[in-house]
Write an enzyme that holds these catalytic residues in place. Structure first.
Site, PDB file in Angstrom:
ATOM      1  CG  ASP A   1      -3.548  -4.194  -3.192  1.00 25.09           C
ATOM      2  OD1 ASP A   1      -3.716  -4.227  -4.418  1.00 25.09           O
ATOM      3  OD2 ASP A   1      -4.470  -4.373  -2.385  1.00 25.09           O
TER       4      ASP A   1
ATOM      5  CG  HIS B   1      -5.652  -2.574   0.586  1.00 26.38           C
ATOM      6  ND1 HIS B   1      -4.670  -2.639  -0.391  1.00 26.38           N
ATOM      7  CD2 HIS B   1      -5.226  -1.620   1.474  1.00 26.38           C
ATOM      8  CE1 HIS B   1      -3.707  -1.777  -0.109  1.00 26.38           C
ATOM      9  NE2 HIS B   1      -4.016  -1.150   1.013  1.00 26.38           N
TER      10      HIS B   1
ATOM     11  CB  SER C   1      -0.968  -0.046   1.188  1.00 26.50           C
ATOM     12  OG  SER C   1      -1.971   0.919   1.068  1.00 26.50           O
TER      13      SER C   1
END
Length: 389
Positions: free
Chosen positions: A256, A315, A233
């Site tokens: 991600d 996620h 992330s």
């Protein structure tokens, strides 16, 4: 005690080594390094009595509660009901493996609102395969919580100076503030590699986090020739910026990635020549995120790039929380079992690393063939309209 309900909700590491872990901190200031080190041990079998609590201080749980917008006691009760008291399947301060070969190094950057132990399942798996992983706890106020010791006196008294999570709004000030955080994070990644190089060279480094593990045992044991930068992330964007700034990192594993802070960096994609693998979940990437990521996939043209999306995942599938509290994003979407999602994610990471880094043992990637229906090498776009960033 019955209310402790000790449990290990994470998949057990599948490599030939029993993973160990220990915290490392230097300097009496927030500019120092702080990370959890995962490494292969000399143990023949794991010692569950020395496994590490997933949350090792209530301040972290309070930070999680703030981010989630729930009361602290509600979060603690929910975790207790679902998972009891979660423990990491890694042995605290176990002796380092005594093999002659040096261990390849990975630096891991956490996502927004996470911390050093938020990806313990992945880090323990990598350590069981022979990697040494430094999971950083960033001090840019993006962690759910972190701390340092302000002085030797504070250290002797176990007095921690806490850095709380800073919740930002979505106004015009958001983007420059996030970029500032990103740059600090990249510096912290390079400082971590600096510290590991000093330890490997035999410098006397006082570990303020614990005296249970002798850092000198790492002298001459770390291999930096093929150092890996990895992140999830916000940590994915951090990994990309670190690869751009610090060429000591030879490979990038991008999980991600939240590309928001990189959208105004036109020169960066073409300047990162290290091999990269992007592993995405199905629901995280809106059009603006995809457009920025595509630039890194396309440039430079002769660079090695891989992209995979794991279907029926969200996620949180690449974090520990899905094993502790279950799925809580995209409630109405059908999802694969968390342990399966982790095993696919780990297999994709390891296949990429094994391709480039020689290790003394083999790895079976049969799960990628068996579960091929869950893996695609294309983006999966959301049906929602892209948000402005």
């Amino acid at each position: 005690m019955f209310w402790e309900r000790k449990s290990c909700p994470f998949p057990k590491p599948e490599g030939p080594y029993v993973p160990g872990c220990v915290d490392v901190m230097n300097e009496y200031s927030p500019e120092g390094c702080f990370f959890r080190l995962f490494y292969p041990t000399s143990l023949e079998k794991t010692i569950e009595e020395k496994w590490v609590p997933w949350i090792d201080h209530p301040f972290y749980a309070r930070g999680f509660a703030l981010i989630l917008g729930v009361y602290y006691f509600v979060l603690r009760l929910y975790v207790w009901l679902v998972s009891g008291t979660p423990y990491i399947p890694a042995v605290w301060a176990a002796p380092l493996c005594k093999q002659k070969e040096k261990f390849p190094v990975i630096v891991f950057s956490h996502g927004l609102g996470a911390c050093k132990f938020f990806y313990s399942s992945t880090c323990a798996e990598l350590a069981s395969r022979g990697f040494v992983v430094a999971a950083i706890e960033h001090r840019d106020t993006s962690a759910c919580a972190t701390f340092y010791y302000a002085s030797p006196q504070d250290h002797m008294q176990s007095k921690r100076t806490w850095i709380k999570y800073h919740k930002m709004g979505f106004g015009l000030e958001n983007f420059p503030a996030r970029v500032k955080q990103l740059r600090q994070r990249a510096v912290e990644c390079s400082r971590t590699l600096d510290l590991l190089e000093d330890v490997n060279a035999g410098q006397n480094i006082k570990n303020l986090a614990t005296s249970a593990f002798p850092l000198e045992s790492l002298k001459g044991k770390l291999n930096f020739d093929k150092a890996v930068m990895m992140g999830h992330s916000f940590g994915g964007a951090t990994a990309l910026l670190t690869l751009y700034k610090d060429h000591r990192f030879k490979y990038g594993v991008i999980l991600d990635s939240w590309m928001y802070t990189l959208k105004d960096e036109p020169d960066m994609p073409g300047s990162i020549k290290q091999p990269l693998i992007f592993i995405n979940t199905e629901t995280f990437h809106i059009e603006s995120n995809i457009a920025t990521m595509q630039k890194f996939l396309d440039s430079p043209q002769d660079a090695e790039r891989h992209l995979y999306t794991i279907r029926m995942t969200t996620h949180e599938s690449q974090t520990d929380e899905v094993h502790i509290i279950g799925y809580w994003l995209d409630w109405f979407m059908k999802k694969i079992e968390p342990s399966l999602a982790s095993r696919i994610n780990h297999a994709l990471i390891l296949r990429f690393l094994y391709k480039h880094i020689s290790l003394t043992h083999s790895c079976d990637f049969g799960i990628l063939e068996k579960q091929a229906q869950y893996i695609t090498n294309d983006f999966i776009r959301r049906s929602k309209k892209p948000r402005r960033s």
